[in-house]
Structure formats: structure tokens, C-alpha cells
Design a protein around this motif. Structure first.
Motif, PDB file in Angstrom:
ATOM      1  N   ILE A 174      -2.502  34.036 -36.109  1.00 62.02           N
ATOM      2  CA  ILE A 174      -3.480  34.269 -35.046  1.00 62.02           C
ATOM      3  C   ILE A 174      -3.683  32.993 -34.228  1.00 62.02           C
ATOM      4  O   ILE A 174      -3.775  33.044 -32.986  1.00 62.02           O
ATOM      5  N   ARG A 175      -3.731  31.844 -34.881  1.00 62.68           N
ATOM      6  CA  ARG A 175      -3.850  30.578 -34.153  1.00 62.68           C
ATOM      7  C   ARG A 175      -2.694  30.410 -33.165  1.00 62.68           C
ATOM      8  O   ARG A 175      -2.892  29.998 -32.023  1.00 62.68           O
ATOM      9  N   ARG A 176      -1.478  30.709 -33.628  1.00 61.57           N
ATOM     10  CA  ARG A 176      -0.317  30.540 -32.767  1.00 61.57           C
ATOM     11  C   ARG A 176      -0.381  31.487 -31.561  1.00 61.57           C
ATOM     12  O   ARG A 176      -0.042  31.093 -30.436  1.00 61.57           O
ATOM     13  N   MET A 177      -0.831  32.702 -31.780  1.00 54.52           N
ATOM     14  CA  MET A 177      -0.949  33.649 -30.674  1.00 54.52           C
ATOM     15  C   MET A 177      -1.994  33.172 -29.662  1.00 54.52           C
ATOM     16  O   MET A 177      -1.799  33.276 -28.445  1.00 54.52           O
ATOM     17  N   LEU A 178      -3.090  32.603 -30.164  1.00 57.88           N
ATOM     18  CA  LEU A 178      -4.109  32.060 -29.267  1.00 57.88           C
ATOM     19  C   LEU A 178      -3.577  30.851 -28.503  1.00 57.88           C
ATOM     20  O   LEU A 178      -3.838  30.687 -27.306  1.00 57.88           O
ATOM     21  N   GLU A 179      -2.822  30.007 -29.196  1.00 56.91           N
ATOM     22  CA  GLU A 179      -2.227  28.837 -28.537  1.00 56.91           C
ATOM     23  C   GLU A 179      -1.281  29.249 -27.417  1.00 56.91           C
ATOM     24  O   GLU A 179      -1.109  28.529 -26.423  1.00 56.91           O
ATOM     25  N   ASN A 180      -0.666  30.427 -27.582  1.00 57.52           N
ATOM     26  CA  ASN A 180       0.259  30.932 -26.558  1.00 57.52           C
ATOM     27  C   ASN A 180      -0.466  31.643 -25.417  1.00 57.52           C
ATOM     28  O   ASN A 180       0.172  32.267 -24.563  1.00 57.52           O
ATOM     29  N   GLY A 181      -1.789  31.568 -25.425  1.00 62.68           N
ATOM     30  CA  GLY A 181      -2.562  32.099 -24.304  1.00 62.68           C
ATOM     31  C   GLY A 181      -3.120  33.493 -24.477  1.00 62.68           C
ATOM     32  O   GLY A 181      -3.749  34.034 -23.562  1.00 62.68           O
TER      33      GLY A 181
END
Length: 333
Positions: A174-181
Motif C-alpha cells: 500500500i505504501r508503494r501504491m501511495l508513493e506512485n501517486g
């Protein structure tokens, strides 16, 4: 009605070869105890008649079966197929046989399978669940054999455990998806077992930490591509603002991608899609599915090693081992 053929006994083999029953017995226990010529004759007869030696006397005299019981929730799930392969990579060279049973993610069925396994005096158990009925726990305690629970490293084990932290894995994705915008991310799940609930908790933790409302679509049905597409359609119809979905496994995620493609929704530009377990099929589709790569074969191998170590009298230094996970980012997030 035609009567069943009588099971061949050691004496039948001995009579056909022209040796004593004791000679055949010695050959079966250790072929080097008889001459090479005699051994070849005995083996020829055994092969011709299809004789299978009974291990009941050994079990009764030695209180050991040289068998390990493995309980898996599904025989069609690739995740557990890899775990079993890892287990047998250790048990087979060590002279142990495996007895495999599945229970369809049902704790009451698991209880019956455990009872059946214990009735065959298995030397140890490898369980795929970390939640069991009270009767299952009592039977295992009474049997006094080593037990390894696989796939989870967070809950207190019956005896030994090897797996990964599903909550932490979910948080990382989920963090990575948020980091991707991505900001409006839904969680899609089926068959809410303990591991899926841990993944859901990880999703909740991160979404709440950034002030985003969680969006959850779940069902008790078994996972499939079709179900993933159906849940994705429901998510899109009810939440048109979505720009990402995290699915509790790859089957659902692949179905979600198919539904997006059917609707002409571009991935990952308009919709990010992630799964869990990083199965081979996810790496074969376009775009490649982002997923949590779990060390399933390694979990099985280490579980068997820990079990056999304990059977030999060596207690593992760590009763619970976390083998971790990696993010396979693919192209879909």
C-alpha cells in the motif's frame, strides 16, 4: 462375488525364491545383509508379484512411522503446492514419507484430518493454519509429536512456526501504491481466513495513517479470476473515484485486471492493481502483475528441516522463523 486375493506374505516370497523367510526379511531391512545373487533373486520375485512390505511391525516395535502428516487447505492452490515441494525436498532424502490431506479452509474438517493422521501414528505434523479447534489442540498435545505451522510468523505457535508477516507485507504494498501517486485504493478479498485478515489490517493501518478512507469489498467465496472480475466491477460501479485496488491474492488481481481491460481502463495510469503471492501467471500477463513475492518453497523446506531436527532431539534455536517477503512491482502499479 469374486473373493479378494490374499495379501502376499514374506513366506510366499521366500517359497518362490527358495530361501527362508528370515533371509527375505533381512534383505528388505538391509540388502547388504544377504549375498548379491540372493538379493537379486528376491528382488526379481518382489517385482514380479508386486509385493509391498508391511511397515506395521516396525511401527509397533519402534513407535515411529517415518511418516510426516501435511495438512493443506486446498490441493489446487499453487501456493501450497510449492510449500509441499519444499517439504518433500527435505523429507525424501531423509527417508520420511509424507501423508497429505486437504480440508477446504474448514477448521472442523481439519480436525477430522488431524485425527486421521494421528491414527496412523505419524511422527510429526506440518499444518497450514494457525487457528485450530479445541479438540485439534487437545489431540496434538496428547500425541506429543512435533508440529510446525507454516505461512505465518506472528501468531503464537503450537510448537514451531515458519512463515512471513502478512500485515507488514500488505503495508509495504500500500505504501508503494501511495508513493506512485494513487490515493483512492480499495481492498478486494475472498475467503477471509486469518492471513487475509492480517493483510486487511495492514491495508487499514496505512490508509488510516494517511487520512484515506478504507474501501473494502469481500466475500466468503473461493478465489477465482471470475470472482476477481466481479468484485472489480462492483468496486468500479460503486466507487468511480478509485485509482487503485489491492487484492488479497493473485487470482482476484488478475480478474480485476481483466475487468479493467474489458472496460478500457488503462493500467496503471488510470488504475493500479496489486496482488499477493507473485504466482507465475501474474508475470506472464500484460501488464505484469505487481504482487507480494512469498518464499513458499523455502518455507516448506525450512519447516521440514525444523521438524526433523526436533525428531532427532535437537530443538531449533528459534521456534518461530520469519522468512520475509519481497515486492514484485511488475507493471500494474
Amino acid at each position: 462375488m469374486k473373493p479378494k486375493n490374499k495379501r502376499l506374505a514374506l513366506q510366499d516370497i521366500a517359497d518362490r525364491v527358495g530361501v527362508t523367510k528370515m533371509t527375505v526379511s533381512r534383505y528388505l531391512k538391509d540388502p547388504t545383509q544377504v549375498s548379491k545373487a540372493t538379493g537379486e533373486k528376491i528382488q526379481t520375485v518382489i517385482d514380479e508379484v508386486g509385493y509391498v512390505a508391511s511397515r506395521v511391525p516396525d511401527i509397533l516395535s519402534n513407535s515411529t512411522s517415518k511418516a510426516i502428516g501435511i495438512l493443506i487447505p486446498s490441493i489446487s492452490n499453487q501456493v501450497f503446492a510449492a510449500v509441499v515441494q519444499g517439504i518433500e525436498s527435505v523429507t525424501e532424502p531423509s527417508g520420511y514419507q509424507t501423508m497429505i490431506a486437504h480440508y477446504g479452509y474448514d477448521k472442523d474438517v481439519e480436525e477430522k484430518r488431524i485425527e486421521s493422521m494421528l491414527s496412523y501414528q505419524v511422527d510429526g505434523l506440518i499444518l497450514s493454519e494457525c487457528e485450530h479447534t479445541e479438540k485439534s489442540l487437545r489431540m496434538i498435545e496428547s500425541a506429543g509429536i512435533p508440529v510446525v505451522e507454516v505461512m505465518d510468523s506472528c501468531l503464537p505457535p503450537i510448537d514451531l512456526a515458519v512463515g512471513l508477516n502478512h500485515r507488514a507485507a500488505s503495508e509495504a504494498m500500500i505504501r508503494r501504491m501511495l508513493e506512485n501517486g494513487k490515493k483512492k485504493i480499495a481492498f478486494i478479498a475472498a475467503r477471509m481466513d486469518i492471513r487475509v485478515r492480517q493483510r486487511l489490517q495492514g491495508y487499514h493501518n496505512i490508509m488510516e495513517s494517511v487520512g484515506c478512507d478504507p474501501i473494502i469489498l469481500s466475500t466468503s467465496a473461493n478465489s477465482s479470476f471470475t470472482l476477481g472480475a466481479e468484485l472489480m466491477a462492483e468496486a468500479l460501479d460503486n466507487h468511480p473515484e478509485l485509482d487503485g485496488v489491492f487484492c488479497c491474492n493473485d487470482d482476484l488481481a488478475i480478474g480485476a485486471i481483466m475487468e479493467c481491460q474489458r472496460r478500457g481502463i488503462s493500467i496503471p495510469e488510470q488504475m493500479a492493481v496489486a496482488g499477493f503471492n507473485a504466482l507465475d501467471i501474474g508475470r506472464s500477463i500484460t501488464p505484469k502483475l505487481a504482487s507480494i513475492d512469498t518464499p513458499r518453497w523455502e518455507i516448506g523446506s525450512l519447516a521440514a528441516t525444523m521438524l526433523l531436527d526436533k525428531l532427532s532431539g535437537n530443538s531449533p534455536e528459534q521456534p518461530v522463523v520469519d522468512l520475509g517477503f519481497t515486492l514484485f512491482e511488475g507493471e500494474s502499479i
